[in-house]
Design an enzyme around this catalytic site. Structure first.
Site, PDB file in Angstrom:
ATOM      1  N   ILE A 116      40.217  85.845  83.183  1.00  9.93           N
ATOM      2  CA  ILE A 116      39.390  85.918  82.274  1.00  9.93           C
ATOM      3  C   ILE A 116      37.609  86.539  83.785  1.00  9.93           C
ATOM      4  O   ILE A 116      37.473  86.912  83.731  1.00  9.93           O
ATOM      5  CB  ILE A 116      38.796  84.940  81.384  1.00  9.93           C
ATOM      6  N   SER A 119      39.142  75.110  92.387  1.00  4.37           N
ATOM      7  CA  SER A 119      40.252  75.390  91.302  1.00  4.37           C
ATOM      8  C   SER A 119      40.822  74.288  91.509  1.00  4.37           C
ATOM      9  O   SER A 119      40.612  72.852  92.283  1.00  4.37           O
ATOM     10  CB  SER A 119      41.305  75.924  92.604  1.00  4.37           C
ATOM     11  N   ARG A 120      42.349  73.428  90.685  1.00  6.67           N
ATOM     12  CA  ARG A 120      42.524  72.287  90.465  1.00  6.67           C
ATOM     13  C   ARG A 120      43.616  71.709  92.388  1.00  6.67           C
ATOM     14  O   ARG A 120      44.120  70.657  92.510  1.00  6.67           O
ATOM     15  CB  ARG A 120      43.971  71.753  89.556  1.00  6.67           C
ATOM     16  N   TYR A 127      37.261  70.036  90.291  1.00  5.85           N
ATOM     17  CA  TYR A 127      36.009  70.613  89.375  1.00  5.85           C
ATOM     18  C   TYR A 127      34.509  69.951  90.518  1.00  5.85           C
ATOM     19  O   TYR A 127      33.716  70.760  89.858  1.00  5.85           O
ATOM     20  CB  TYR A 127      36.526  70.756  88.070  1.00  5.85           C
ATOM     21  N   LEU A 150      38.316  77.854  80.853  1.00  6.68           N
ATOM     22  CA  LEU A 150      39.060  77.245  81.013  1.00  6.68           C
ATOM     23  C   LEU A 150      39.666  76.734  79.946  1.00  6.68           C
ATOM     24  O   LEU A 150      39.238  77.329  78.671  1.00  6.68           O
ATOM     25  CB  LEU A 150      39.030  75.066  81.929  1.00  6.68           C
ATOM     26  N   HIS A 153      37.081  73.057  77.346  1.00  4.08           N
ATOM     27  CA  HIS A 153      35.848  73.284  77.219  1.00  4.08           C
ATOM     28  C   HIS A 153      34.506  72.359  77.143  1.00  4.08           C
ATOM     29  O   HIS A 153      34.045  72.478  78.204  1.00  4.08           O
ATOM     30  CB  HIS A 153      35.196  74.293  75.786  1.00  4.08           C
ATOM     31  N   LYS A 183      34.882  81.061  74.913  1.00  9.00           N
ATOM     32  CA  LYS A 183      35.009  81.255  73.757  1.00  9.00           C
ATOM     33  C   LYS A 183      36.350  80.255  72.982  1.00  9.00           C
ATOM     34  O   LYS A 183      37.201  80.917  74.004  1.00  9.00           O
ATOM     35  CB  LYS A 183      34.578  82.389  72.662  1.00  9.00           C
ATOM     36  N   ARG A 232      48.053  80.036  75.489  1.00 11.66           N
ATOM     37  CA  ARG A 232      47.594  80.415  74.110  1.00 11.66           C
ATOM     38  C   ARG A 232      48.352  79.457  73.507  1.00 11.66           C
ATOM     39  O   ARG A 232      48.225  79.113  72.017  1.00 11.66           O
ATOM     40  CB  ARG A 232      47.140  81.634  74.133  1.00 11.66           C
ATOM     41  N   ASP A 246      41.899  81.169  69.258  1.00 10.16           N
ATOM     42  CA  ASP A 246      41.948  82.637  70.791  1.00 10.16           C
ATOM     43  C   ASP A 246      41.464  84.089  70.454  1.00 10.16           C
ATOM     44  O   ASP A 246      40.909  84.558  70.871  1.00 10.16           O
ATOM     45  CB  ASP A 246      44.032  82.710  70.657  1.00 10.16           C
TER      46      ASP A 246
HETATM   47  N1  LIG Z   1      35.735  86.061  76.574  1.00 12.29           N
HETATM   48  C1  LIG Z   1      36.375  87.005  76.099  1.00 12.29           C
HETATM   49  O1  LIG Z   1      36.304  88.603  76.588  1.00 12.29           O
HETATM   50  C2  LIG Z   1      38.133  86.122  77.180  1.00 12.29           C
HETATM   51  C3  LIG Z   1      39.279  86.854  77.393  1.00 12.29           C
HETATM   52  C4  LIG Z   1      40.178  86.202  77.384  1.00 12.29           C
HETATM   53  C5  LIG Z   1      39.946  84.591  77.887  1.00 12.29           C
HETATM   54  N2  LIG Z   1      38.905  84.302  77.480  1.00 12.29           N
HETATM   55  C6  LIG Z   1      38.516  82.826  77.283  1.00 12.29           C
HETATM   56  O2  LIG Z   1      38.437  81.732  78.828  1.00 12.29           O
HETATM   57  C7  LIG Z   1      39.510  80.889  78.903  1.00 12.29           C
HETATM   58  C8  LIG Z   1      40.890  81.249  79.773  1.00 12.29           C
HETATM   59  O3  LIG Z   1      41.364  81.915  79.346  1.00 12.29           O
HETATM   60  P1  LIG Z   1      42.306  82.591  80.871  1.00 12.29           P
HETATM   61  O4  LIG Z   1      42.726  83.704  79.866  1.00 12.29           O
HETATM   62  O5  LIG Z   1      41.571  83.603  81.328  1.00 12.29           O
HETATM   63  O6  LIG Z   1      43.372  81.970  81.083  1.00 12.29           O
HETATM   64  P2  LIG Z   1      44.424  81.437  82.096  1.00 12.29           P
HETATM   65  O7  LIG Z   1      44.488  82.492  83.438  1.00 12.29           O
HETATM   66  O8  LIG Z   1      45.429  80.216  82.132  1.00 12.29           O
HETATM   67  O9  LIG Z   1      43.350  80.547  83.125  1.00 12.29           O
HETATM   68  C9  LIG Z   1      42.611  78.971  82.422  1.00 12.29           C
HETATM   69  C10 LIG Z   1      42.239  78.506  84.158  1.00 12.29           C
HETATM   70  O10 LIG Z   1      41.917  77.196  83.389  1.00 12.29           O
HETATM   71  C11 LIG Z   1      42.516  76.475  84.811  1.00 12.29           C
HETATM   72  N3  LIG Z   1      43.470  75.160  84.027  1.00 12.29           N
HETATM   73  C12 LIG Z   1      42.898  73.960  84.032  1.00 12.29           C
HETATM   74  N4  LIG Z   1      43.753  72.611  83.366  1.00 12.29           N
HETATM   75  C13 LIG Z   1      44.691  73.567  83.172  1.00 12.29           C
HETATM   76  C14 LIG Z   1      46.141  73.396  82.666  1.00 12.29           C
HETATM   77  N5  LIG Z   1      46.558  72.564  82.352  1.00 12.29           N
HETATM   78  N6  LIG Z   1      46.881  74.558  81.809  1.00 12.29           N
HETATM   79  C15 LIG Z   1      46.588  75.411  82.682  1.00 12.29           C
HETATM   80  N7  LIG Z   1      45.333  75.570  83.300  1.00 12.29           N
HETATM   81  C16 LIG Z   1      44.040  74.798  83.563  1.00 12.29           C
HETATM   82  C17 LIG Z   1      43.470  76.774  85.796  1.00 12.29           C
HETATM   83  O11 LIG Z   1      43.004  76.939  86.840  1.00 12.29           O
HETATM   84  P3  LIG Z   1      42.628  76.234  88.351  1.00 12.29           P
HETATM   85  O12 LIG Z   1      44.743  75.727  88.401  1.00 12.29           O
HETATM   86  O13 LIG Z   1      42.176  77.316  88.988  1.00 12.29           O
HETATM   87  O14 LIG Z   1      42.094  75.162  88.311  1.00 12.29           O
HETATM   88  C18 LIG Z   1      43.801  78.019  84.911  1.00 12.29           C
HETATM   89  O15 LIG Z   1      43.737  79.010  85.740  1.00 12.29           O
HETATM   90  C19 LIG Z   1      40.133  80.324  77.156  1.00 12.29           C
HETATM   91  O16 LIG Z   1      38.713  79.548  76.801  1.00 12.29           O
HETATM   92  C20 LIG Z   1      40.255  82.425  76.933  1.00 12.29           C
HETATM   93  O17 LIG Z   1      40.217  81.993  75.144  1.00 12.29           O
HETATM   94  C21 LIG Z   1      37.659  84.867  76.892  1.00 12.29           C
END
Ligand SMILES: NC(=O)c1ccc[n+]([C@@H]2O[C@H](COP(=O)([O-])OP(=O)(O)OC[C@H]3O[C@@H](n4cnc5c(N)ncnc54)[C@H](OP(=O)(O)O)[C@@H]3O)[C@@H](O)[C@H]2O)c1
Length: 326
Positions: free
Chosen positions: A16, A37-38, A59, A75, A80, A98, A166, A178
């Site tokens: 995102i 990033s981790r 972080y 995250l 969060h 969110k 998710r 989600d």
């Molecule tokens: N506002 C909107 O329109 C919108 C749209 C989509 C998503 N979101 C929200 O944004 C958040 C992230 O969604 P996303 O789809 O972007 O997620 P994602 O691509 O899976 O990214 C999550 C990031 O969190 C980090 N992380 C830390 N601990 C983790 C763990 N145990 N497992 C997996 N990842 C971990 C990772 O980064 P590192 O490896 O780099 O540390 C990973 O890249 C969620 O809360 C989602 O609800 C909002």
């Protein structure tokens, strides 16, 4: 000349982030100056690919970066609260994805900490910042379709990847968390704070709700029906049925995906004009303006608390099979 751009750090390389990077580039009110990033190599590769000046391998390191004013927390849901608290304790303003949390106590703690420190904390419900959302809410409040009677909200898509955050219960995945959280937000925007919740969840193999159907009851007998799913064709919709007419928003949560706002009164169907805008640019601008003291944040403690209370009540109702009072 406006205020200096807000110096923003990204807490992770989440997908995102792409929307925030684009919004920062388009809006010019915030500049992404660091990413963490981790994994340091992942942070460095991400920084190089996106022209971000500094990369951090944890972080914590980003939170110690004195040239970062504010942190974006994209995250997994379960993280969060922890990282928002740590960012606030490090003196950073926070824009957190969110849903902030399904636990009202987390919301209270975080906004209490932000208030104590004079920092801005905002839950990133981007659609709330799009002009369409304000126009729809004002149209209904004006009485143009009479008193609302029934509200309906849906946000669904097909989640194919079982490894996605998710799908993981330990990360607070699930369809209500989600996408259903948008339905809760939209129903609350029109109906106010709900008084009672009922719900039913269809659990998948990992234990998260793959689909959730529920109802929120508001003052004056108004009922809001919600449906969200990870096993459905892509759908987004908000409908308000009033005493004198009906309003249907075809793209309520992602207005940028395109769709009309339709008003039906008797046999007549009209559309409401909505200016084009990027929800992420509008949200980032409001966040930066709130930090600069130019305007209040659109979304604060009351809204985040209302969200968490309603989500919590819906899950409890689904768990017990009966209505839950709020
Ligand atoms: N506002 C909107 O329109 C919108 C749209 C989509 C998503 N979101 C929200 O944004 C958040 C992230 O969604 P996303 O789809 O972007 O997620 P994602 O691509 O899976 O990214 C999550 C990031 O969190 C980090 N992380 C830390 N601990 C983790 C763990 N145990 N497992 C997996 N990842 C971990 C990772 O980064 P590192 O490896 O780099 O540390 C990973 O890249 C969620 O809360 C989602 O609800 C909002």
């Amino acid at each position: 000349m406006g205020p200096d751009p807000l110096r923003l750090g990204l807490l992770s390389t989440a997908r995102i982030n792409g929307s925030i990077l684009a919004a920062a580039a388009a809006g010019r009110r915030a500049a992404v100056v660091a990413v963490a990033s981790r994994d340091l190599a992942r942070a460095e590769a991400y920084a190089a690919a996106h022209g971000i000046p500094r990369a951090h391998g944890s972080y914590e390191a980003l939170l110690e970066d004195t040239e970062v004013d504010a942190v974006y927390v994209p995250l997994p849901n379960r993280l969060h609260h922890e990282w928002t608290m740590r960012a606030l304790e490090a003196g950073k303003h926070v824009l957190v994805e969110k849903p902030y949390s399904r636990r009202p106590v987390d919301v209270d703690e975080a906004f209490g900490e932000a208030d104590r420190r004079g920092l801005v904390l905002m839950e990133a419900f981007m659609y709330r910042h799009h002009p369409q959302t304000g126009i729809v809410a004002e149209f209904v409040a004006s009485g143009a379709i009479g008193e609302p009677r029934l509200l309906k909200a849906d946000f669904s898509f097909s989640l194919d990847n079982p490894e996605d955050i998710r799908a993981k219960p330990e990360l607070d995945g699930g369809s209500l968390m989600d996408v259903g959280c948008y339905c809760v937000s939209g129903l609350r925007l029109i109906g106010g704070e709900p008084r009672e919740a009922t719900g039913e969840q269809l659990l998948g193999p990992t234990g998260i709700d793959m689909s959730f159907r529920g109802a929120l009851r508001f003052a004056d007998g108004v009922v809001g029906l919600l449906h969200c799913s990870f096993e459905s064709a892509r759908t987004q919709e908000l409908e308000v049925v009033g005493e004198d007419g009906r309003l249907r928003v075809e793209a309520p949560w992602r207005p940028d995906w395109g769709g009309a706002v339709l008003v039906t009164r008797g046999d007549e169907v009209t559309t409401i004009d909505v200016p084009e805008a990027d929800s992420f640019v509008c949200a980032l601008e409001n966040f930066a303006d709130a930090i600069a003291g130019i305007s209040p944040p659109l979304l604060g403690r009351a809204d985040a608390l209302g969200q968490a209370r309603a989500i919590d009540a819906l899950y409890r109702a689904a768990g017990t099979g009966g209505p839950v009072s709020l």
